[in-house]
Design a protein around this motif. Structure first.
Motif, PDB file in Angstrom:
ATOM      1  N   ASP A 108       0.815  -1.224   0.000  1.00 36.24           N
ATOM      2  CA  ASP A 108       0.000   0.000   0.000  1.00 36.24           C
ATOM      3  C   ASP A 108       0.849   1.276   0.000  1.00 36.24           C
ATOM      4  O   ASP A 108       0.551   2.210  -0.764  1.00 36.24           O
ATOM      5  CB  ASP A 108      -0.993   0.007   1.159  1.00 36.24           C
ATOM      6  N   PRO A 109       1.910   1.355   0.823  1.00 35.41           N
ATOM      7  CA  PRO A 109       2.740   2.569   0.767  1.00 35.41           C
ATOM      8  C   PRO A 109       3.371   2.795  -0.609  1.00 35.41           C
ATOM      9  O   PRO A 109       3.510   3.937  -1.054  1.00 35.41           O
ATOM     10  CB  PRO A 109       3.816   2.326   1.833  1.00 35.41           C
ATOM     11  N   LEU A 111       2.045   1.870  -3.517  1.00 36.32           N
ATOM     12  CA  LEU A 111       0.980   2.346  -4.412  1.00 36.32           C
ATOM     13  C   LEU A 111       0.631   3.801  -4.127  1.00 36.32           C
ATOM     14  O   LEU A 111       0.364   4.571  -5.051  1.00 36.32           O
ATOM     15  CB  LEU A 111      -0.250   1.445  -4.291  1.00 36.32           C
ATOM     16  N   GLU A 112       0.643   4.189  -2.849  1.00 38.19           N
ATOM     17  CA  GLU A 112       0.380   5.590  -2.493  1.00 38.19           C
ATOM     18  C   GLU A 112       1.474   6.507  -3.031  1.00 38.19           C
ATOM     19  O   GLU A 112       1.191   7.598  -3.532  1.00 38.19           O
ATOM     20  CB  GLU A 112       0.258   5.723  -0.981  1.00 38.19           C
ATOM     21  N   ALA A 113       2.719   6.070  -2.935  1.00 37.49           N
ATOM     22  CA  ALA A 113       3.836   6.863  -3.457  1.00 37.49           C
ATOM     23  C   ALA A 113       3.745   7.016  -4.969  1.00 37.49           C
ATOM     24  O   ALA A 113       3.974   8.106  -5.507  1.00 37.49           O
ATOM     25  CB  ALA A 113       5.163   6.220  -3.063  1.00 37.49           C
ATOM     26  N   LYS A 115       1.054   6.893  -6.791  1.00 30.99           N
ATOM     27  CA  LYS A 115      -0.060   7.806  -7.096  1.00 30.99           C
ATOM     28  C   LYS A 115       0.373   9.260  -6.900  1.00 30.99           C
ATOM     29  O   LYS A 115       0.114  10.114  -7.750  1.00 30.99           O
ATOM     30  CB  LYS A 115      -1.264   7.484  -6.224  1.00 30.99           C
ATOM     31  N   ALA A 116       1.045   9.536  -5.805  1.00 34.74           N
ATOM     32  CA  ALA A 116       1.514  10.903  -5.543  1.00 34.74           C
ATOM     33  C   ALA A 116       2.516  11.360  -6.607  1.00 34.74           C
ATOM     34  O   ALA A 116       2.470  12.505  -7.072  1.00 34.74           O
ATOM     35  CB  ALA A 116       2.136  10.990  -4.154  1.00 34.74           C
ATOM     36  N   GLU A 119       0.658  12.103  -9.854  1.00 33.59           N
ATOM     37  CA  GLU A 119      -0.034  13.392  -9.754  1.00 33.59           C
ATOM     38  C   GLU A 119       0.948  14.554  -9.872  1.00 33.59           C
ATOM     39  O   GLU A 119       0.639  15.576 -10.495  1.00 33.59           O
ATOM     40  CB  GLU A 119      -0.827  13.456  -8.452  1.00 33.59           C
ATOM     41  N   HIS A 145       9.268   9.389  -0.356  1.00 29.34           N
ATOM     42  CA  HIS A 145       8.475   8.415   0.398  1.00 29.34           C
ATOM     43  C   HIS A 145       9.340   7.377   1.132  1.00 29.34           C
ATOM     44  O   HIS A 145       8.859   6.720   2.049  1.00 29.34           O
ATOM     45  CB  HIS A 145       7.452   7.738  -0.514  1.00 29.34           C
TER      46      HIS A 145
END
Length: 149
Positions: A108-109, A111-113, A115-116, A119, A145
């Protein structure tokens, strides 16, 4: 208009694929299903409309552009990270996107990185902006991250 039609077909195929891709699936079956749905929705017609390129399903350390050959018995596992990439085309206008699939929450971390960073790249893009400058923005966000797996 053609790009909008291809884009809508692509969006629908992506949403459909995201609803059923799960650990245990044979990658050749997954790619074939995505390409068949793509053909169905875009109204495949020889070179006028259809699949933009072979579906990619790169696992783990393979960054991109892996497509299983006939007879490949690789299956998606719970601990895999898979990048899926497919294209829809109408009269040579290709709509392309990729997304990442991971089932283990330890990713999850990551995937969050991603995505950020994506963006940040979109925000940095614009007329006259050099690709290296966009890449620099993406890299800065990813590295900030400090992910350990």
């Amino acid at each position: 208009r053609k790009v909008r039609i291809a884009s809508e077909c692509h969006r629908q195929v992506r949403k459909w694929a995201q609803s059923w891709i799960k650990p245990g699936i044979l990658l050749t079956d997954m790619c074939e299903a995505i390409e068949n749905k793509n053909r169905e929705l875009v109204g495949e017609n020889g070179l006028k409309a259809g699949v933009g390129f072979p579906t990619g399903c790169s696992l783990d350390y393979v960054a991109a552009h892996y497509t299983p050959n006939v007879g490949d018995t690789t299956r998606l596992g719970y601990d895999n990270v898979m990048k899926i990439d497919f294209g829809t085309q109408i009269e040579g206008r290709i709509i392309d996107c990729a997304w990442t699939v991971a089932f283990n929450p330890k990713f999850d971390p990551l995937l969050e990185a991603v995505k950020a960073a994506t963006e940040a790249g979109i925000k940095a893009a614009g007329i006259g902006v050099r690709l290296c400058d966009i890449g620099e923005e993406i890299q800065e966000v990813m590295e900030s991250h400090e992910i350990e797996l």
